[in-house]
Design a protein around this motif. Structure first.
Motif, mmCIF file in Angstrom:
data_model
loop_
_atom_site.group_PDB
_atom_site.id
_atom_site.type_symbol
_atom_site.label_atom_id
_atom_site.label_comp_id
_atom_site.label_asym_id
_atom_site.label_seq_id
_atom_site.Cartn_x
_atom_site.Cartn_y
_atom_site.Cartn_z
ATOM 1 N N PHE A 136 0.861 -1.189 0.000
ATOM 2 C CA PHE A 136 0.000 0.000 0.000
ATOM 3 C C PHE A 136 0.892 1.231 0.000
ATOM 4 C CE2 PHE A 136 1.067 -0.224 4.429
ATOM 5 C CZ PHE A 136 0.861 1.038 4.979
ATOM 6 N N ASN A 137 0.314 2.332 -0.418
ATOM 7 C CA ASN A 137 1.046 3.589 -0.483
ATOM 8 C C ASN A 137 0.741 4.414 0.762
ATOM 9 O OD1 ASN A 137 2.636 5.646 -1.416
ATOM 10 N ND2 ASN A 137 1.148 6.407 -2.905
ATOM 11 N N PHE A 138 1.741 5.095 1.292
ATOM 12 C CA PHE A 138 1.515 5.926 2.473
ATOM 13 C C PHE A 138 2.401 7.169 2.411
ATOM 14 C CE2 PHE A 138 5.036 3.157 3.628
ATOM 15 C CZ PHE A 138 5.907 3.989 4.325
ATOM 16 N N SER A 139 1.970 8.195 3.112
ATOM 17 C CA SER A 139 2.779 9.402 3.252
ATOM 18 C C SER A 139 2.689 9.873 4.689
ATOM 19 C CB SER A 139 2.297 10.498 2.296
ATOM 20 O OG SER A 139 1.011 10.964 2.680
ATOM 21 N N ILE A 140 3.762 10.493 5.161
ATOM 22 C CA ILE A 140 3.831 10.975 6.537
ATOM 23 C C ILE A 140 4.139 12.464 6.523
ATOM 24 C CG2 ILE A 140 4.947 10.701 8.777
ATOM 25 C CD1 ILE A 140 5.686 7.839 7.898
ATOM 26 N N PHE A 141 3.392 13.202 7.320
ATOM 27 C CA PHE A 141 3.532 14.654 7.423
ATOM 28 C C PHE A 141 3.975 14.976 8.840
ATOM 29 C CE2 PHE A 141 1.344 18.898 7.940
ATOM 30 C CZ PHE A 141 2.109 19.587 7.016
ATOM 31 N N GLY A 142 5.093 15.656 8.981
ATOM 32 C CA GLY A 142 5.600 15.996 10.302
ATOM 33 C C GLY A 142 5.608 17.497 10.524
ATOM 34 N N THR A 143 5.122 17.916 11.685
ATOM 35 C CA THR A 143 5.142 19.341 12.017
ATOM 36 C C THR A 143 5.723 19.547 13.408
ATOM 37 O OG1 THR A 143 2.896 19.306 12.951
ATOM 38 C CG2 THR A 143 3.107 19.842 10.596
ATOM 39 N N ASP A 144 6.311 20.727 13.596
ATOM 40 C CA ASP A 144 6.823 21.099 14.903
ATOM 41 C C ASP A 144 6.928 22.615 14.948
ATOM 42 O OD1 ASP A 144 8.269 19.256 17.219
ATOM 43 O OD2 ASP A 144 8.934 21.333 17.249
ATOM 44 N N LEU A 145 6.981 23.143 16.165
ATOM 45 C CA LEU A 145 7.122 24.586 16.350
ATOM 46 C C LEU A 145 8.553 25.042 16.102
ATOM 47 C CD1 LEU A 145 5.928 27.310 17.303
ATOM 48 C CD2 LEU A 145 6.398 26.591 19.651
ATOM 49 N N SER A 146 9.516 24.183 16.382
ATOM 50 C CA SER A 146 10.928 24.551 16.318
ATOM 51 C C SER A 146 11.513 24.337 14.924
ATOM 52 C CB SER A 146 11.733 23.732 17.336
ATOM 53 O OG SER A 146 13.111 23.881 17.126
ATOM 54 N N GLN A 167 11.991 10.051 1.835
ATOM 55 C CA GLN A 167 11.086 10.570 0.807
ATOM 56 C C GLN A 167 9.618 10.461 1.201
ATOM 57 O OE1 GLN A 167 12.301 8.308 -2.627
ATOM 58 N NE2 GLN A 167 14.301 9.314 -2.731
ATOM 59 N N LYS A 168 9.325 9.596 2.158
ATOM 60 C CA LYS A 168 7.945 9.444 2.620
ATOM 61 C C LYS A 168 7.508 10.584 3.554
ATOM 62 C CE LYS A 168 6.698 5.463 0.763
ATOM 63 N NZ LYS A 168 5.518 5.369 -0.149
ATOM 64 N N LEU A 169 8.476 11.329 4.075
ATOM 65 C CA LEU A 169 8.188 12.343 5.091
ATOM 66 C C LEU A 169 8.327 13.747 4.529
ATOM 67 C CD1 LEU A 169 7.716 13.190 8.075
ATOM 68 C CD2 LEU A 169 10.188 12.986 8.422
ATOM 69 N N SER A 170 7.279 14.552 4.700
ATOM 70 C CA SER A 170 7.362 15.980 4.412
ATOM 71 C C SER A 170 7.219 16.736 5.732
ATOM 72 C CB SER A 170 6.271 16.406 3.424
ATOM 73 O OG SER A 170 4.985 16.117 3.928
ATOM 74 N N LEU A 171 7.899 17.873 5.840
ATOM 75 C CA LEU A 171 7.980 18.599 7.105
ATOM 76 C C LEU A 171 7.520 20.042 6.942
ATOM 77 C CD1 LEU A 171 11.516 17.254 8.064
ATOM 78 C CD2 LEU A 171 9.395 16.680 9.268
ATOM 79 N N GLN A 172 6.915 20.568 8.019
ATOM 80 C CA GLN A 172 6.422 21.941 7.983
ATOM 81 C C GLN A 172 6.379 22.498 9.399
ATOM 82 O OE1 GLN A 172 2.788 22.715 5.615
ATOM 83 N NE2 GLN A 172 1.975 23.812 7.391
ATOM 84 N N ARG A 173 6.742 23.754 9.570
ATOM 85 C CA ARG A 173 6.620 24.397 10.884
ATOM 86 C C ARG A 173 5.148 24.726 11.130
ATOM 87 N NH1 ARG A 173 6.603 29.592 13.316
ATOM 88 N NH2 ARG A 173 7.607 29.568 15.375
ATOM 89 N N LEU A 174 4.682 24.437 12.343
ATOM 90 C CA LEU A 174 3.290 24.716 12.688
ATOM 91 C C LEU A 174 3.191 25.079 14.163
ATOM 92 C CD1 LEU A 174 0.101 23.098 11.457
ATOM 93 C CD2 LEU A 174 0.453 23.074 13.931
ATOM 94 N N ASN A 175 2.433 26.122 14.441
ATOM 95 C CA ASN A 175 2.171 26.569 15.809
ATOM 96 C C ASN A 175 0.776 26.101 16.204
ATOM 97 O OD1 ASN A 175 1.832 27.894 18.232
ATOM 98 N ND2 ASN A 175 2.066 29.955 17.399
ATOM 99 N N PHE A 176 0.673 25.293 17.247
ATOM 100 C CA PHE A 176 -0.624 24.789 17.686
ATOM 101 C C PHE A 176 -1.583 25.897 18.112
ATOM 102 C CE2 PHE A 176 1.247 20.407 18.836
ATOM 103 C CZ PHE A 176 0.743 19.855 17.663
#
Length: 260
Positions: free
Chosen positions: A122-132, A180-189
């Motif tokens: 199966f195909n999957f993607s992971i999105f990671g966010t953090d404040l720092s 390559q499965k992980l994309s990252l973005q800064r995000l403030n909760f």
């Protein structure tokens, strides 16, 4: 300001901790007092250049590979079997690591998903966010010390890590296929709406909410649930709870919930 803009509790008991952490920034800027530092942070230049640096030293980034392993067992034994039946190969299973820190959590998810995909592709993607921003750079780099990777089963370590060339300072890097499965973005909760690219099937938000008061926790969980598909799975940390909260989650197991 740290509390109102970023949700992080700052009671008087944390004064010494805060001073110790901010002293690094005073030293870097050749400033001699916290008053000078505050004046700079709230100046137009400081708002542009120093505010993110300040938040980077204020935030706590504690994480490990396979931390709270029962969650990854649940992924393999329940989530992936149920969510991949009849799934179109062109429609990836989307997983959000909210508060991904230096990447150990999303890369653990990627390893577990890759192992399951060997038996049922199966195909999957992971999105990671953090404040720092600094911690996100470490997650993107995906290089870890031998000590950090010691908890990983040897068969997975051999398959998903590349060993560094320095024998004295042993390091391991996640293989390109997983990175390559992980994309990252800064995000403030504390943002009123979360600018993320799509809705998710699974959200991990573990050991992040402990830094917020209960009112803030409830707001954050509801905003995260706005981005979680109906029937999607939500993971909390072992010391976190939704007791007495008005959130659209139904408990399946301790710290594991379904979006209703």
């Amino acid at each position: 300001m740290i509390y109102s803009d970023y949700g992080i509790k700052m009671p008087p008991s944390k004064k010494t901790l805060l001073e110790c952490r901010l002293q690094k920034r005073l030293n870097a800027l050749n400033l001699y007092s916290f008053k000078e530092y505050c004046d700079f942070v709230f100046s137009p230049e400081g708002q542009r250049t120093e505010l993110i640096q300040m938040i980077d030293v204020v935030t706590t980034n504690k994480t490990d590979f396979f931390r709270e392993s029962i969650h990854f067992d649940f992924l393999s034994n329940h989530c992936f079997p149920a969510m991949t039946i009849g799934r179109d190969a062109g429609r990836p299973l989307r997983i959000w690591s909210a508060g991904c820190s230096s990447g150990e959590e999303p890369y653990t998810i990627a390893m577990v998903a890759s192992e399951f995909a060997e038996t049922r592709p199966f195909n999957f993607s992971i999105f990671g966010t953090d404040l720092s921003t600094e911690i996100l750079k470490k997650a993107a780099l995906a290089i870890y010390s031998e000590e950090r990777t010691s908890v990983i089963p040897l068969v997975l370590k051999r398959k998903y890590f590349l060993r560094g060339k320095d024998d004295k300072n042993k390091t391991y890097k996640i293989v390109p296929e997983l990175r390559q499965k992980l994309s990252l973005q800064r995000l403030n909760f504390m943002d009123h709406t979360y600018n993320v690219p799509y809705n998710f099937d699974i959200i991990f938000c573990r050991n992040v909410l402990i830094y917020f008061d209960k009112e803030t926790q409830e707001k954050v969980i509801n905003r995260l649930c706005d981005k979680l598909n109906k029937g999607g799975i939500f993971f909390l940390g072992h010391s976190e709870s939704i007791t007495d909260m008005n959130v659209p989650l139904q408990q399946i197991k301790p710290t594991i919930f379904r979006r209703i």
